[in-house]
Write a protein that holds these residues in place. Structure first.
Motif, PDB file in Angstrom:
ATOM      1  N   ALA A  82       0.836  -1.207   0.000  1.00  0.00           N
ATOM      2  CA  ALA A  82       0.000   0.000   0.000  1.00  0.00           C
ATOM      3  C   ALA A  82       0.869   1.255   0.000  1.00  0.00           C
ATOM      4  N   GLU A  83       1.914   1.232   0.808  1.00  0.00           N
ATOM      5  CA  GLU A  83       2.826   2.383   0.875  1.00  0.00           C
ATOM      6  C   GLU A  83       3.477   2.653  -0.470  1.00  0.00           C
ATOM      7  N   GLN A  84       3.849   1.588  -1.178  1.00  0.00           N
ATOM      8  CA  GLN A  84       4.536   1.728  -2.463  1.00  0.00           C
ATOM      9  C   GLN A  84       3.554   1.757  -3.639  1.00  0.00           C
ATOM     10  N   GLN A  85       2.261   1.587  -3.358  1.00  0.00           N
ATOM     11  CA  GLN A  85       1.214   1.546  -4.388  1.00  0.00           C
ATOM     12  C   GLN A  85       1.527   0.485  -5.457  1.00  0.00           C
ATOM     13  N   VAL A  86       1.807  -0.721  -4.956  1.00  0.00           N
ATOM     14  CA  VAL A  86       2.171  -1.846  -5.827  1.00  0.00           C
ATOM     15  C   VAL A  86       1.088  -2.918  -5.721  1.00  0.00           C
ATOM     16  N   PRO A  87       0.562  -3.390  -6.846  1.00  0.00           N
ATOM     17  CA  PRO A  87      -0.435  -4.465  -6.821  1.00  0.00           C
ATOM     18  C   PRO A  87       0.236  -5.832  -6.805  1.00  0.00           C
ATOM     19  N   ALA A  88      -0.492  -6.825  -6.320  1.00  0.00           N
ATOM     20  CA  ALA A  88       0.046  -8.190  -6.288  1.00  0.00           C
ATOM     21  C   ALA A  88      -1.104  -9.183  -6.377  1.00  0.00           C
ATOM     22  N   THR A  89      -0.736 -10.417  -6.659  1.00  0.00           N
ATOM     23  CA  THR A  89      -1.690 -11.524  -6.632  1.00  0.00           C
ATOM     24  C   THR A  89      -1.233 -12.520  -5.578  1.00  0.00           C
ATOM     25  N   PHE A  90      -2.168 -12.984  -4.768  1.00  0.00           N
ATOM     26  CA  PHE A  90      -1.879 -13.931  -3.701  1.00  0.00           C
ATOM     27  C   PHE A  90      -2.516 -15.270  -4.044  1.00  0.00           C
ATOM     28  N   PHE A  91      -1.675 -16.275  -4.263  1.00  0.00           N
ATOM     29  CA  PHE A  91      -2.165 -17.632  -4.480  1.00  0.00           C
ATOM     30  C   PHE A  91      -2.220 -18.313  -3.118  1.00  0.00           C
ATOM     31  N   VAL A  92      -3.432 -18.447  -2.594  1.00  0.00           N
ATOM     32  CA  VAL A  92      -3.615 -18.865  -1.204  1.00  0.00           C
ATOM     33  C   VAL A  92      -4.074 -20.312  -1.136  1.00  0.00           C
ATOM     34  N   THR A  93      -3.789 -20.949  -0.019  1.00  0.00           N
ATOM     35  CA  THR A  93      -4.282 -22.302   0.207  1.00  0.00           C
ATOM     36  C   THR A  93      -5.658 -22.229   0.862  1.00  0.00           C
ATOM     37  N   GLY A  94      -6.482 -23.224   0.570  1.00  0.00           N
ATOM     38  CA  GLY A  94      -7.811 -23.256   1.164  1.00  0.00           C
ATOM     39  C   GLY A  94      -7.765 -23.384   2.674  1.00  0.00           C
ATOM     40  N   ARG A  95      -6.786 -24.133   3.172  1.00  0.00           N
ATOM     41  CA  ARG A  95      -6.672 -24.316   4.624  1.00  0.00           C
ATOM     42  C   ARG A  95      -6.429 -22.983   5.316  1.00  0.00           C
ATOM     43  N   ARG A  96      -5.519 -22.185   4.763  1.00  0.00           N
ATOM     44  CA  ARG A  96      -5.207 -20.905   5.399  1.00  0.00           C
ATOM     45  C   ARG A  96      -6.304 -19.865   5.169  1.00  0.00           C
ATOM     46  N   ALA A  97      -6.970 -19.963   4.033  1.00  0.00           N
ATOM     47  CA  ALA A  97      -8.104 -19.069   3.794  1.00  0.00           C
ATOM     48  C   ALA A  97      -9.201 -19.325   4.828  1.00  0.00           C
ATOM     49  N   THR A  98      -9.381 -20.603   5.183  1.00  0.00           N
ATOM     50  CA  THR A  98     -10.369 -20.969   6.195  1.00  0.00           C
ATOM     51  C   THR A  98      -9.943 -20.499   7.581  1.00  0.00           C
ATOM     52  N   GLN A  99      -8.643 -20.594   7.862  1.00  0.00           N
ATOM     53  CA  GLN A  99      -8.118 -20.169   9.160  1.00  0.00           C
ATOM     54  C   GLN A  99      -8.134 -18.648   9.317  1.00  0.00           C
ATOM     55  N   TYR A 100      -7.829 -17.929   8.241  1.00  0.00           N
ATOM     56  CA  TYR A 100      -7.631 -16.480   8.332  1.00  0.00           C
ATOM     57  C   TYR A 100      -8.496 -15.738   7.305  1.00  0.00           C
ATOM     58  N   PRO A 101      -9.805 -15.841   7.422  1.00  0.00           N
ATOM     59  CA  PRO A 101     -10.671 -15.187   6.435  1.00  0.00           C
ATOM     60  C   PRO A 101     -10.508 -13.672   6.395  1.00  0.00           C
ATOM     61  N   ARG A 102     -10.214 -13.060   7.546  1.00  0.00           N
ATOM     62  CA  ARG A 102     -10.044 -11.598   7.555  1.00  0.00           C
ATOM     63  C   ARG A 102      -8.853 -11.167   6.705  1.00  0.00           C
ATOM     64  N   LEU A 103      -7.809 -11.971   6.705  1.00  0.00           N
ATOM     65  CA  LEU A 103      -6.650 -11.631   5.879  1.00  0.00           C
ATOM     66  C   LEU A 103      -7.000 -11.709   4.398  1.00  0.00           C
ATOM     67  N   ILE A 104      -7.802 -12.689   4.022  1.00  0.00           N
ATOM     68  CA  ILE A 104      -8.249 -12.772   2.630  1.00  0.00           C
ATOM     69  C   ILE A 104      -9.043 -11.525   2.273  1.00  0.00           C
ATOM     70  N   GLN A 105      -9.933 -11.118   3.154  1.00  0.00           N
ATOM     71  CA  GLN A 105     -10.737  -9.924   2.897  1.00  0.00           C
ATOM     72  C   GLN A 105      -9.865  -8.672   2.826  1.00  0.00           C
ATOM     73  N   GLN A 106      -8.826  -8.614   3.650  1.00  0.00           N
ATOM     74  CA  GLN A 106      -7.921  -7.470   3.595  1.00  0.00           C
ATOM     75  C   GLN A 106      -7.164  -7.432   2.271  1.00  0.00           C
ATOM     76  N   ILE A 107      -6.733  -8.595   1.809  1.00  0.00           N
ATOM     77  CA  ILE A 107      -6.018  -8.658   0.540  1.00  0.00           C
ATOM     78  C   ILE A 107      -6.862  -8.060  -0.576  1.00  0.00           C
ATOM     79  N   VAL A 108      -8.116  -8.487  -0.640  1.00  0.00           N
ATOM     80  CA  VAL A 108      -8.987  -8.031  -1.718  1.00  0.00           C
ATOM     81  C   VAL A 108      -9.397  -6.575  -1.526  1.00  0.00           C
ATOM     82  N   SER A 109      -9.664  -6.175  -0.284  1.00  0.00           N
ATOM     83  CA  SER A 109     -10.105  -4.797  -0.040  1.00  0.00           C
ATOM     84  C   SER A 109      -9.006  -3.795  -0.360  1.00  0.00           C
TER      85      SER A 109
END
Length: 257
Positions: A82-109
């Motif tokens: 965000a500081e550098q205004q750089v976009p990225a793509t995160f290839f996430v595992t389903g297990r971690r997406a289930t564990q940390y849904p807020r982080l997934i939402q932060q990534i997309v937001s």
């Protein structure tokens, strides 16, 4: 490519067999060796089409991060991007997406995109068992769908592909995105010289593979984020701009439900 190569090998076997039956085994053996080796070359696209680099012809690259999200590293990375205004793509595992849904939402937001990286990140076994491969991919799609995200891009763990993968991906509405530049960081277990290794290799239209998995200790996490800072600064010095993966490949990475 595999089908065409197999037909050529079979035709060569027939021609050589007319001369000496023992020679017929040579092209067939070479084809089998190629089939065994091809999965371990992420850019090959031997069994079906694989996107491993862009086609813009511009001084642009796409940054991708695998194996997360992780509470020790992903928030720091998101702040830096965000500081550098750089976009990225995160290839996430389903297990971690289930564990940390807020982080997934932060990534997309924060304007980044999310791809499917299998559920458990089973490196090898699932690629030779179609039923297991289907579960790994479909379960991750389901986990992310519950968060309002439908990935369209799949990155196999370690970039390994297999003949059975194409049908499973098609059934789940996915295509494969691998990479053309990586530091062999072993999932952040080897972070020393991360920036140096990436910057020595990176070229225009590269898809860069990194990881946002935990580096192992607070000190190593700090070292890791400094390496990412150096990479971002180094790309700018080389005249390379980080753009969304979809801009580099011309294909959407995900859609929102």
């Amino acid at each position: 490519m595999a089908e065409r190569t197999g037909l050529l090998a079979f035709a060569a076997a027939i021609l050589l067999g007319a001369v000496d039956l023992r020679l017929a085994t040579v092209p067939l053996s070479l084809f089998l060796m190629l089939c065994a080796m091809a999965p371990f070359f992420p850019e090959a696209g031997f069994f079906f089409p694989v996107i491993s680099h862009g086609n813009t012809g511009k001084a642009a690259v796409a940054l991708t991060f695998d194996d997360g999200p992780d509470p020790a590293t992903t928030p720091l990375l998101l702040d830096l991007l965000a500081e550098q205004q750089v976009p990225a793509t995160f290839f996430v595992t389903g297990r971690r997406a289930t564990q940390y849904p807020r982080l997934i939402q932060q990534i997309v937001s924060r304007g980044h995109t999310v791809g499917n990286h299998s559920f458990h990140h089973n490196r090898y076994r699932m690629f030779w068992q179609s039923a297991l491969l289907h579960r790994e991919i479909a379960d991750t799609q389901a986990a992310l769908s519950r968060l309002g995200i439908v990935p369209l891009a799949f990155r196999p763990p370690v970039g390994i592909t297999s003949p059975s993968m194409d049908k499973v991906l098609t059934a789940n509405g996915l295509y494969v995105v691998n990479f053309s530049c990586r530091a062999f960081d072993r999932g952040n277990r080897r972070i020393r010289h991360l920036a140096e290794n990436i910057l020595a290799k990176v070229r225009p239209d590269d898809i860069v593979l990194m990881h946002d998995s935990d580096a192992g200790s607070p000190a190593r996490v700090r070292q890791w984020i400094r390496e990412i800072e150096r990479i971002l600064a180094g790309l700018s010095k080389k005249g390379l701009t980080a753009v969304p993966l979809a801009h580099l490949t011309g294909q959407p990475v995900m859609r929102r439900e």
